[in-house]
Design an enzyme around this catalytic site. Structure first.
Site, PDB file in Angstrom:
ATOM      1  N   ASN A   1       0.827  -1.171   0.202  1.00  0.00           N
ATOM      2  CA  ASN A   1      -0.043  -0.110   0.284  1.00  0.00           C
ATOM      3  C   ASN A   1       1.202   1.043   0.108  1.00  0.00           C
ATOM      4  O   ASN A   1       1.639   1.571  -1.073  1.00  0.00           O
ATOM      5  CB  ASN A   1      -0.703   0.138   1.200  1.00  0.00           C
ATOM      6  N   ASP A   2       0.670   1.653   0.650  1.00  0.00           N
ATOM      7  CA  ASP A   2       1.067   3.254   0.642  1.00  0.00           C
ATOM      8  C   ASP A   2       2.829   3.705   0.766  1.00  0.00           C
ATOM      9  O   ASP A   2       3.523   2.959   0.928  1.00  0.00           O
ATOM     10  CB  ASP A   2       1.204   4.493   1.841  1.00  0.00           C
TER      11      ASP A   2
ATOM     12  N   GLN B   1       4.385   0.516   2.114  1.00  0.00           N
ATOM     13  CA  GLN B   1       3.734  -0.645   3.140  1.00  0.00           C
ATOM     14  C   GLN B   1       4.134  -1.854   2.560  1.00  0.00           C
ATOM     15  O   GLN B   1       2.929  -2.120   1.170  1.00  0.00           O
ATOM     16  CB  GLN B   1       2.653   0.432   3.465  1.00  0.00           C
TER      17      GLN B   1
ATOM     18  N   ARG C   1      -1.073   9.391  13.077  1.00  0.00           N
ATOM     19  CA  ARG C   1      -0.041   9.489  11.785  1.00  0.00           C
ATOM     20  C   ARG C   1       0.602   9.405  10.800  1.00  0.00           C
ATOM     21  O   ARG C   1       0.000  10.810  10.466  1.00  0.00           O
ATOM     22  CB  ARG C   1      -0.323   7.392  11.444  1.00  0.00           C
ATOM     23  N   ASP C   2       1.545   8.864  10.366  1.00  0.00           N
ATOM     24  CA  ASP C   2       2.160   9.151   8.791  1.00  0.00           C
ATOM     25  C   ASP C   2       2.790  10.628   9.303  1.00  0.00           C
ATOM     26  O   ASP C   2       2.449  11.569   8.202  1.00  0.00           O
ATOM     27  CB  ASP C   2       1.206   9.480   8.272  1.00  0.00           C
TER      28      ASP C   2
ATOM     29  N   GLU D   1      -4.893  11.322   6.203  1.00  0.00           N
ATOM     30  CA  GLU D   1      -3.910  10.320   6.131  1.00  0.00           C
ATOM     31  C   GLU D   1      -2.470  10.263   5.202  1.00  0.00           C
ATOM     32  O   GLU D   1      -2.910  11.478   4.343  1.00  0.00           O
ATOM     33  CB  GLU D   1      -4.590   8.812   5.548  1.00  0.00           C
TER      34      GLU D   1
END
Ligand code: FRU
Length: 433
Positions: free
Chosen positions: A2-3, A18, A122-123, A179
């Site tokens: 993912n990301d 990710q 987060r992030d 996000e």
């Protein structure tokens, strides 16, 4: 995957991402790593981060960023001590070569969100500002009001103090949470990218505006992509180009993803610019021309003229790895565009459609001036379709046709007439061929 977490250093494009090494499903988040020198060929690298049993990231190493200081690399990420209920803390790992990373003994560096904010925390995204370092962490306002980017500052990259809210979002426009925030100067403005995954406003949003060192005030807002592209973030390369990469999401059931053995992919590199009206320009990196193989070109043709659909499948070209460049003259048709992964009779198809009534390409806004042509550049790589319109709107689609015969491409118009001025098609070659 993912990301993606893009980073450029010393002639190399790095994509951290990710990743779950246990299979094609979300879980046990590690950081994977791939490297390219030409934006076309990517080499897998060893895992960059692994959750540490008993550690502050035992339940996952979530998204973050990489920055350089005096020849060392600093990787900020969200450690997940506990997934259920979700606990999040900001952590640091350091490296001299971008390959082997040592986690800071003092992790987590930032334990819990400042008061009065919602659960998302987060992030981290970090940048240098004069002598000090700034960080934003993606968060949310209470009661689903919208996202929040929380601003921190540090002199040494290890001790962080909370400063302020950089920017608050409106849930109706940019979703409930921020996000994967990214924040950078672009021309004479700043751009904030944030992502949100719940329906209605799903996607990565851009906001362009002014930043005074503490607050970001957006002036324009839009979507980075009108389809299956999420958690997009950028890097700055040696030529000063701001290049965006997103996570291309699946649109098929989880069981099919597991059976396929992979899930999610990296988008093509997309170069961002600030347009004269201070909205975001977005175009495929020119390096992708290296993938072009044999070319076909077609004379102009006028489609439609009545109610209903007129469809033209192209003769002589078929494939599931193609680049299409199609120019439409402004016309009266309510919807027009291109078709890929079509069956021979056109009944099975994936449509890249511009809707003149809603002025949208998928969920991305694209307002054309009255006399403005539409130029579609489409990259098809089997199940992945990435379409760029007039270098300012993007649409990513997934296509899972039922059989191998769905390799035809074409153009269409609905409810009115449109003239296709030119069509060029290239077969795409694997980069190493
Ligand atoms: C976005 C996201 C991030 C998080 C990561 C976990 O897709 O939910 O907010 O860090 O994925 O894999």
């Amino acid at each position: 995957m993912n990301d993606p977490i893009p980073f450029f250093w010393d002639g190399a494009y790095h994509i951290f991402f990710q990743h779950n090494p246990n299979g094609a499903f979300w879980g046990a988040m590690h950081w994977g790593h791939a490297l390219s020198r030409d934006l076309v060929r990517w080499q897998p690298q060893p895992l960059a981060l692994t959750p540490q049993p008993g550690g502050v990231d035992q339940d996952g190493c979530f998204t973050g960023c990489v920055v350089e200081r005096d020849g060392r690399f600093y990787l900020f990420y969200t450690g997940i001590p506990q997934l259920e209920p979700l606990t999040q803390a900001q952590c640091l790992a350091v490296s001299d070569d971008l390959i082997s990373w040592t986690k800071d003994a003092a992790n987590p560096l930032i334990k819990r969100p400042a008061a009065k904010i919602g659960a998302c925390f987060r992030d981290p995204h970090v940048w240098r500002e004069g002598q000090r370092w700034r960080m934003i962490v993606g968060s949310e306002q209470p009661d689903d009001r919208g996202g929040a980017a929380l601003l921190f500052a540090s002199d040494d990259m290890r001790t962080w103090r909370y400063e302020d809210v950089l920017c608050l979002g409106d849930a109706a426009q940019t979703g409930f949470e921020f996000e994967c925030p990214d924040f950078f100067a672009l021309g004479d403005r700043w751009a904030l990218l944030t992502s949100r995954g719940r329906p209605a406003v799903e996607g990565t949003h851009w906001q362009v505006g002014r930043y005074d060192g503490r607050r970001f005030t957006p002036e324009q807002i839009g979507r980075v992509d009108g389809g299956a592209c999420y958690a997009a973030k950028t890097l700055l390369d040696a030529a000063g180009r701001r290049i965006l990469f997103g996570w291309i999401q699946e649109r098929r059931p989880v069981e099919e993803q597991r059976a396929a053995g992979w899930s999610g992919a990296l988008s093509l590199p997309r170069v961002l610019t600030l347009l004269p009206d201070r909205s975001l320009g977005i175009a495929p990196a020119p390096e992708l021309a290296a993938l072009r193989g044999p070319r076909w070109s077609y004379a102009g043709v006028t489609l439609g003229g009545a109610d209903g659909e007129t469809l033209l499948l192209l003769d002589g070209v078929a494939g599931d790895a193609l680049e299409l460049l199609i120019r439409f003259r402004p016309g009266g048709a309510m919807q027009y565009g291109a078709l890929v992964r079509c069956s021979a009779d056109g009944s099975v198809r994936t449509e890249v459609v511009y809707d003149r009534r809603t002025q949208r390409l998928g969920n991305a806004a694209l307002t054309l001036a009255a006399d403005e042509p539409l130029t579609l550049r489409i990259y098809l790589d089997r199940s992945i379709v990435e379409a760029f319109a007039n270098d300012r709107a993007c649409l990513t689609l997934r296509s899972y046709p039922p059989d191998d015969g769905c390799v035809h491409v074409g153009v269409f118009a609905r409810d009115g007439e449109v003239t296709v001025e030119s069509i060029e098609v290239w077969q795409l070659r694997p980069p190493d061929a």
